[in-house]
Design an enzyme around this catalytic site. Sequence first.
Site, PDB file in Angstrom:
ATOM      1  N   HIS A 132     -49.010 -15.084   4.126  1.00  9.34           N
ATOM      2  CA  HIS A 132     -49.453 -15.121   2.926  1.00  9.34           C
ATOM      3  C   HIS A 132     -48.507 -14.799   1.748  1.00  9.34           C
ATOM      4  O   HIS A 132     -47.587 -14.010   2.166  1.00  9.34           O
ATOM      5  CB  HIS A 132     -50.893 -14.231   2.808  1.00  9.34           C
ATOM      6  N   GLU A 180     -49.667 -22.580  -0.984  1.00 15.62           N
ATOM      7  CA  GLU A 180     -50.160 -22.090  -1.940  1.00 15.62           C
ATOM      8  C   GLU A 180     -48.951 -21.633  -3.019  1.00 15.62           C
ATOM      9  O   GLU A 180     -48.207 -20.721  -2.790  1.00 15.62           O
ATOM     10  CB  GLU A 180     -50.769 -20.764  -1.538  1.00 15.62           C
TER      11      GLU A 180
END
Lengths: 214, 214, 214, 214
Positions: free
Chosen positions: C85, C133
Amino acid sequence: MFVLVNLKAYPCDPIEIAEAVRDVSDASGVDIAVAPQTAHLSQVAETGVETWGQHVSPVEHGSHTGSTLAEAVADAGATGTMLNHSENRLKLADIDAGLAAAERVGLDTTVCANNPEQVGAVAALGPDAVAVEPPELIGTGTPVSKADPDIVTDAVAAAEAVDENISVFCGAGISTGEDLVSARELGAEGVLLASGVAKADDPIAALEDLVEPL
Amino acid sequence: MFVLVNLKAYPCDPIEIAEAVRDVSDASGVDIAVAPQTAHLSQVAETGVETWGQHVSPVEHGSHTGSTLAEAVADAGATGTMLNHSENRLKLADIDAGLAAAERVGLDTTVCANNPEQVGAVAALGPDAVAVEPPELIGTGTPVSKADPDIVTDAVAAAEAVDENISVFCGAGISTGEDLVSARELGAEGVLLASGVAKADDPIAALEDLVEPL
Amino acid sequence: MFVLVNLKAYPCDPIEIAEAVRDVSDASGVDIAVAPQTAHLSQVAETGVETWGQHVSPVEHGSHTGSTLAEAVADAGATGTMLNHSENRLKLADIDAGLAAAERVGLDTTVCANNPEQVGAVAALGPDAVAVEPPELIGTGTPVSKADPDIVTDAVAAAEAVDENISVFCGAGISTGEDLVSARELGAEGVLLASGVAKADDPIAALEDLVEPL
Amino acid sequence: MFVLVNLKAYPCDPIEIAEAVRDVSDASGVDIAVAPQTAHLSQVAETGVETWGQHVSPVEHGSHTGSTLAEAVADAGATGTMLNHSENRLKLADIDAGLAAAERVGLDTTVCANNPEQVGAVAALGPDAVAVEPPELIGTGTPVSKADPDIVTDAVAAAEAVDENISVFCGAGISTGEDLVSARELGAEGVLLASGVAKADDPIAALEDLVEPL
C-alpha cells in the site's frame, strides 16, 4: 561558534558556495564548513574549505554496494560528517555504527536529533557534537532560538548530563547573525543552516551578514 | 525477576505456550509474560496470561495502512510491548515515537539494545525497561551472563546513570534457571528468552526449570 | 465487483464496521471485505465477514520479532492480504517474498501500485490482483475514475499485457456507488476504499449507497 | 558485451582499477565501466574510464540531506548508474523514481533483480538494462551461468516479453573470460562483476583474462 552550511540536494553551485564559505571563514576567523552532496566532496574539498559529509553508512570495507563508506568520504577530503539528519533518520544501531565508522577514519561527528530527549540519547553514543533541529521549523525562516528557545537550553542540559565535552549545535530556521548570537546565548556552540546560504542570491553577502556580530 | 517469552515467528502453538506460561507463573509467583505475533494477541490474551506486543508502530490514529497501532495492540489485550528488538531495529526517532504511542495507551515498554552504549541511549528516551541483547549471542544457547557478564553490569550502570527507575533486562542465550540467577546476580531485573521455551518439546517443563531456583 | 474496505489505523470500531460490511454484503450479494489492524484480525473474522490483512511480512517461520507472519494472519481468520500500500511501500524483493508467503498459506493477494508502470511491474510477480492508487488522490474524496480515468484504463492494459488472469482494482477517492460504476466501466473489477466507510457516521448507509447501483 | 566492474565498498585503490579498466577497454575494444563509491566518482571519471554510480536516490533537487542526487552523480562524471543491487534493495516506487531521476540527467540505467520474475517486474519500469544476480551466488566464485543457466535464459525471456530493447546482464560469481562467453551464449549482453577484479592482485591481468575470449 561553528557554522555548518548543509547544501542538501539544492540546485546550487557547490564550488561557488565553497569558495564563498572559505573566503568569509578566512576573513572573519569564524569556523565555517560546507556539507555538499557526496559526489561533490572532492571538488569542494579542493577549494580548501572545511568539508563535511552529509552522511556516512554504518559499514566497514566490504560488499556494500550503494553505501557511503567513511573511508571514501575521508579520502575525498572531508574532515567531518553529519549523521541522522531529520531528512535521513537512521536506526539507533546504525547511528552507533556510523559513529564507529567516522571515528575509524578521524572524521568529526555531529549527530542530529529532533528534541532534547533524543539529544540525550545520541549523546550517550559518544559523538563530538549533537545538533537539535525541531523538524517543524526546518526551512521556515523562523529560528529555533526564537520560536522555542527552551529546546536549545534543554538540549544543552541533556547533552551536559551525559558528557560535558559534547558540543551542542542548533538548527532549523537559522539565517542571520542575530540568530547566531541568540543561539550562542542559549548555550549552543554552533549552528546548522542550509537554505539561508545555499539558496541566497549572494552567498557571500549572506555569510558576511551571518558572522558579522560574532 | 520478570521473564518475557518472545514467540517471534516461530512455528509453535501460541495458545499452548500461553497456557503453560500462565500456569507456571501462577504456581511459582514469578512474573512471566508472552509476546506472540500481533495477529495472535487477542487469542493469547484470552488465556489470561500476561500478554506483550513484539512491536508497536510510531504512529497515532490515521492513514497508516500496515502499521501496528498501539491502541489496537492494547485493545487486543496486551499490557506491554517490546520495541527495537535486534530483529526489528528502529530509527531513533521512531523509538521515541513508539514509546509515546505505548505510553498513550498504558502499555509497559521494554526497549532492546545491542550494547551498554545503546542502553544508555534508549534509557534517555524514558522507557519502563531496557534490555541488552548482544546480537551475536541470540539463539546460541550460550547465555550473555556467562559469555560476557560485563555487558550486563555495564548495561545496568549505563541505565542507572540516566535514571535509577529504569529496569534492566538481559537476553540472548538464556534458557535455564541457572542463567536467570546469574542474570539477577549481575543486576538484571528480568530476562528475555525465546527458543528455549518456544521451541521446547515440553514448554511447561522448560518454564518450571527456568523459575525453579527463584 | 470486489470492494475492499481498508480500516488503516483509523479510530473506528472495527467490529461495528465488520458487521455492517457482512450484512450489506449478504443483503446485496456484492463481495465486500474488511482489512483491519493485524491485532484486530481474529475479532473481525469472528463476525463472519470476509477478512483481509493490510500487510504480511516477507518471511517464513523463524527468528523474525515484530514481523506479520502470513501463517499467523491466516490463522487469525484472514483469507486475503494487501501488499505494498502507498502508506507501506515495500522493496521489490519483499513484494516478491510477501507474495510467496501469502500463497504459502492460501491468502488472496492484492498488490498496490502508484501508476500503470508499477502495475505492470507488480503484475509480473504473479499476484491475484493489482490495485492502482495514485497517492495524490488518496483521502481527497475525488475519485481516481473521475480525476484521471486514463490511469485506470492504462493500469488494466498494463496488467493484461502481463497476464489476463490478474484482476485490476482501483482506489483513492472512491466513496459512492457512482464511483464504483465508473471504475467498472473503465475496466476495474474492484475498488479499495477507506475513509468513505471507516469514517462515516453511518457505515451501513455508506455501504448501501456504495453497492446500490451494482 | 558490456562489463561493469562494481567496486562496492572494497578496500581497493579505485584510481588504479579505473586506469586498468580504461587501458584494457581501449586495447580490447570491449566496453568496460567502473562503479566506485559515490565519493570517488569524480576522481575515477578524471581517468577517462567509463564511470557508473552504484546508486542514485529517488529524489529531485530539494531538501534531501544524505541523498545521492542524480544531478550530482552526473556532474561528477558518471554516465550510468546501477539501481536496486541486492546489497541495496529498493522499494518498487523508489526504483521507478530512481529511474526517472537517472533519465532526467541522461544516465544509463541498469536495475538489478534476484530472479527472472523480478527481472520482468523491473523491465516494466523501462530501464536501459536489467541484471539478474541470484544473491546466493554473489561472491562465491561459482558463476551463475554455470550454477543455474536457466536463470539467465529465463531472465532474457522475461525481459523480452516486456520490451525487446532492454538489455539483460547477469552477475554473481563471474570472474573469467569463460564465464563471459557462457553468459553471452545464454543471451546476456553484459556482466556485472566485483571481487574478481577489485580484489585481484593484478587487476590488469584479471581484466585481460576476462576479455581475452571475446
